[in-house]
Write a protein that holds these residues in place. Structure first.
Motif, PDB file in Angstrom:
ATOM      1  N   PHE A   1      -0.400  -7.587   9.033  1.00  0.00           N
ATOM      2  CA  PHE A   1       0.877  -8.276   9.209  1.00  0.00           C
ATOM      3  C   PHE A   1       2.058  -7.387   8.832  1.00  0.00           C
ATOM      4  CE2 PHE A   1       1.052 -13.118   9.519  1.00  0.00           C
ATOM      5  CZ  PHE A   1      -0.108 -13.208  10.282  1.00  0.00           C
ATOM      6  N   ALA A   2       1.839  -6.420   7.942  1.00  0.00           N
ATOM      7  CA  ALA A   2       2.933  -5.609   7.408  1.00  0.00           C
ATOM      8  C   ALA A   2       3.517  -4.646   8.426  1.00  0.00           C
ATOM      9  CB  ALA A   2       2.441  -4.830   6.192  1.00  0.00           C
ATOM     10  N   VAL A   3       2.789  -4.387   9.511  1.00  0.00           N
ATOM     11  CA  VAL A   3       3.217  -3.399  10.504  1.00  0.00           C
ATOM     12  C   VAL A   3       3.595  -4.103  11.804  1.00  0.00           C
ATOM     13  CG1 VAL A   3       2.531  -1.331  11.780  1.00  0.00           C
ATOM     14  CG2 VAL A   3       1.676  -1.698   9.461  1.00  0.00           C
TER      15      VAL A   3
ATOM     16  N   MET B   1      -0.694   4.051   6.038  1.00  0.00           N
ATOM     17  CA  MET B   1      -1.480   3.695   4.859  1.00  0.00           C
ATOM     18  C   MET B   1      -1.921   2.236   4.898  1.00  0.00           C
ATOM     19  SD  MET B   1       0.466   5.849   1.872  1.00  0.00           S
ATOM     20  CE  MET B   1      -0.873   5.720   0.712  1.00  0.00           C
ATOM     21  N   VAL B   2      -1.059   1.359   5.421  1.00  0.00           N
ATOM     22  CA  VAL B   2      -1.438  -0.052   5.552  1.00  0.00           C
ATOM     23  C   VAL B   2      -2.615  -0.184   6.521  1.00  0.00           C
ATOM     24  CG1 VAL B   2      -0.715  -2.287   6.468  1.00  0.00           C
ATOM     25  CG2 VAL B   2       0.782  -1.035   4.904  1.00  0.00           C
ATOM     26  N   ARG B   3      -2.550   0.524   7.636  1.00  0.00           N
ATOM     27  CA  ARG B   3      -3.639   0.460   8.622  1.00  0.00           C
ATOM     28  C   ARG B   3      -4.949   0.967   8.017  1.00  0.00           C
ATOM     29  NH1 ARG B   3       0.562   2.624  12.216  1.00  0.00           N
ATOM     30  NH2 ARG B   3       1.306   0.941  13.581  1.00  0.00           N
ATOM     31  N   ALA B   4      -4.863   2.044   7.255  1.00  0.00           N
ATOM     32  CA  ALA B   4      -6.075   2.592   6.628  1.00  0.00           C
ATOM     33  C   ALA B   4      -6.649   1.608   5.613  1.00  0.00           C
ATOM     34  CB  ALA B   4      -5.749   3.926   5.952  1.00  0.00           C
TER      35      ALA B   4
ATOM     36  N   VAL C   1       0.835  -1.203   0.000  1.00  0.00           N
ATOM     37  CA  VAL C   1       0.000   0.000   0.000  1.00  0.00           C
ATOM     38  C   VAL C   1       0.875   1.260   0.000  1.00  0.00           C
ATOM     39  CG1 VAL C   1      -1.900   1.199   1.117  1.00  0.00           C
ATOM     40  CG2 VAL C   1      -1.679  -1.288   1.355  1.00  0.00           C
ATOM     41  N   GLY C   2       0.694   2.088  -1.007  1.00  0.00           N
ATOM     42  CA  GLY C   2       1.410   3.347  -1.099  1.00  0.00           C
ATOM     43  C   GLY C   2       2.823   3.256  -1.640  1.00  0.00           C
ATOM     44  N   GLN C   3       3.348   2.045  -1.849  1.00  0.00           N
ATOM     45  CA  GLN C   3       4.740   1.921  -2.274  1.00  0.00           C
ATOM     46  C   GLN C   3       4.974   2.494  -3.675  1.00  0.00           C
ATOM     47  OE1 GLN C   3       7.383   0.966  -0.508  1.00  0.00           O
ATOM     48  NE2 GLN C   3       6.096   0.646   1.292  1.00  0.00           N
TER      49      GLN C   3
END
Length: 517
Positions: free
Chosen positions: A409-411, A485-488, A247-249
């Motif tokens: 999982f990404a955070v 952004m991942v959380r959103a 996300v956002g990368q």
């Protein structure tokens, strides 16, 4: 040590991207089996044109470093600099989709290394030569003296305790530390006889933090860009499995439709969300935890971060069984894809250098064919002149499959939270204590405490990269921005916990006995 350069498009980042782009561009253009690959020898001149150096002391050195980066990008070993050789040597053998890179994964380009000093304390010109001389008085070894009314540290006598720096009223004593070594939580980086960085591969777990923290671009990992494009151009069915940290990368805010269109333009036949595998991994770990802790195991560590898992098993072999045997999200997603596409080439696309190492394991090779980072994918997009943000997409805003917890999982903290939530959902009466650590040095401290009994009954989450997967060596954006952004994006999921995933019923089919061996 956090990567201070992440998200800044530095000259070093530009060189890395140019190498990825040019290798990808020529790989797409040259799909002839009889190609002699002489274009590889010309690439350094295309990337570093002219006769004036921009980044280093000479244009010849710049091209030599770029040449070694080109070889690594093609999965080839570094050259021996003491004999005549062409960059293209070995390319023909590597130009096959089934080719794996040869270890080691992480490499030091010796003549690009600045030979930075190892850890030491140094007096700067801020020293005022004060009357109190507190630095000299507090030094336990007498390493601090005064020369011409300025403090001087005898490095042979200094034990790097840092007490002089902490007491100096002018903050005139600086702590110097080699950036790559400071970033390495495995203490795997030392110096060769010339003072250049040298990796101890018996300790290295390929987390990649050294390569993103070296400001001289002297450390690089091997890539499979060349082999992936070979698979695409030869007509194989190639499917991407994209990690939750995407996300956002590439710009935007989790625009799945744009990402799907970008992959199709690159020649991929499809794209799947690895967060599906994260959900399945969560359920596996929840069941293992309930079954084994504390009756069979004193604590359980998560399994999804390969660098943390390897470190834990290597340094604490007597507690290796305490690291969960759950399959990683990458492997579980690949097995799901292979059930429907048995002949496909599966490419894991994510933030992590260590996943390249995981994919080489005998039990994983048959599941995951290639691993690419987000930065390598960005180079491929540039090669095909794809501007992700300008793509139209099909209007879809979500994968509409994985749970919010799986995407989390990404955070850092997301894995343990997902497993705890699944346990509470499946076994409401069960209490779960959670501990977590970011960075391998902190992970080691956590495990040492666990071995001593401090975390009995706990679920331990280890993340090699400070901040979690969003801080992996192959990411493009600042860590805090990516985490937000991942959380959103995770909140957009129609499912909250992993046990709600519709693929859960297939978990037993995807498990195989050899994975528990």
């Amino acid at each position: 040590m956090a990567d201070m350069m992440r998200g800044a498009y530095t000259g070093l980042a530009e060189i890395r991207r140019m190498v990825f782009r040019e290798v990808a561009k020529l790989a797409y253009a040259d799909a002839d089996d009889d190609a002699d690959y002489r274009w590889v020898d010309e690439l350094p001149y295309r990337i570093i044109p002219g006769d004036v150096a921009t980044y280093r002391e000479s244009v010849f050195l710049e091209r030599a470093v770029v040449g070694e980066r080109i070889r690594l990008t093609m999965g080839l070993p570094l050259q021996d600099v003491d004999r005549p050789a062409r960059l293209s040597e070995g390319v023909a053998a590597a130009a096959r989709p089934e080719t794996y890179y040869q270890p080691p994964l992480i490499n030091v380009i010796k003549f690009a290394c600045n030979a930075c000093e190892e850890e030491c304390y140094e007096v700067t010109n801020m020293c005022q030569g004060c009357l109190a001389h507190p630095c000299r008085e507090i030094c336990p070894t007498g390493a601090v003296t005064f020369v011409d009314k300025k403090a001087h540290i005898d490095k042979d006598a200094c034990i790097n305790c840092g007490r002089c720096a902490s007491i100096c009223p002018y903050t005139a004593i600086a702590h110097r530390e080699r950036p790559c070594a400071a970033a390495c939580g495995m203490n795997a980086i030392a110096s060769d006889e010339w003072g250049r960085a040298e990796i101890d591969y018996d300790r290295c777990v390929s987390c990649g933090q050294c390569l993103v923290n070296c400001p001289f671009g002297a450390i690089a990992d091997k890539s499979q860009i060349f082999q992936v494009i070979q698979a695409i151009t030869t007509g194989d069915e190639v499917i991407a499995a994209v990690a939750p940290a995407f996300v956002g990368q590439f710009g935007g805010r989790g625009n799945v439709d744009k990402l799907r269109e970008a992959f199709l333009r690159l020649g991929f036949c499809g794209m799947e969300e690895v967060a599906i595998g994260a959900d399945l991994c969560t359920v596996q770990e929840a069941e293992y935890f309930v079954d084994e802790v504390p009756d069979k195991l004193p604590f359980m560590g998560t399994s999804c971060c390969p660098a943390w898992s390897v470190m834990a098993k290597r340094e604490f072999p007597e507690h290796a069984q305490c690291i969960s045997m759950a399959l990683t999200p990458m492997v579980l997603t690949a097995r799901l894809i292979r059930e429907r596409h048995p002949d496909a080439k599966i490419v894991f696309v994510g933030p992590c250098a260590a996943k390249k190492l995981e994919a080489r394991r005998t039990s994983v090779k048959s599941e995951v064919d290639f691993v690419l980072t987000f930065e390598e994918m960005a180079g491929m997009m540039e090669a095909k002149e794809i501007d992700y943000r300008q793509l139209s997409g099909d209007g879809s805003t979500d994968f509409e499959v994985a749970s919010a917890d799986g995407r989390g999982f990404a955070v850092a903290g997301g894995v343990a939270s997902a497993v705890a939530n699944a346990i509470h959902s499946l076994h409401p009466e069960r209490e779960v204590r959670v501990e977590g650590a970011e960075g391998l040095a902190n992970c080691r401290k956590m495990l040492k405490a666990a071995v001593k009994g401090k975390y009995d009954g706990c679920l331990l989450e280890g993340m090699a990269c400070p901040g979690g997967c969003v801080a992996g060596a192959g990411t493009l954006q600042p860590v805090t921005r990516s985490a937000g952004m991942v959380r959103a994006y995770a909140k957009r999921s129609p499912y909250k916990t992993a046990d709600e995933d519709r693929y859960r019923s297939q978990l037993s089919m995807l498990e195989r006995s050899e994975d528990r061996a």
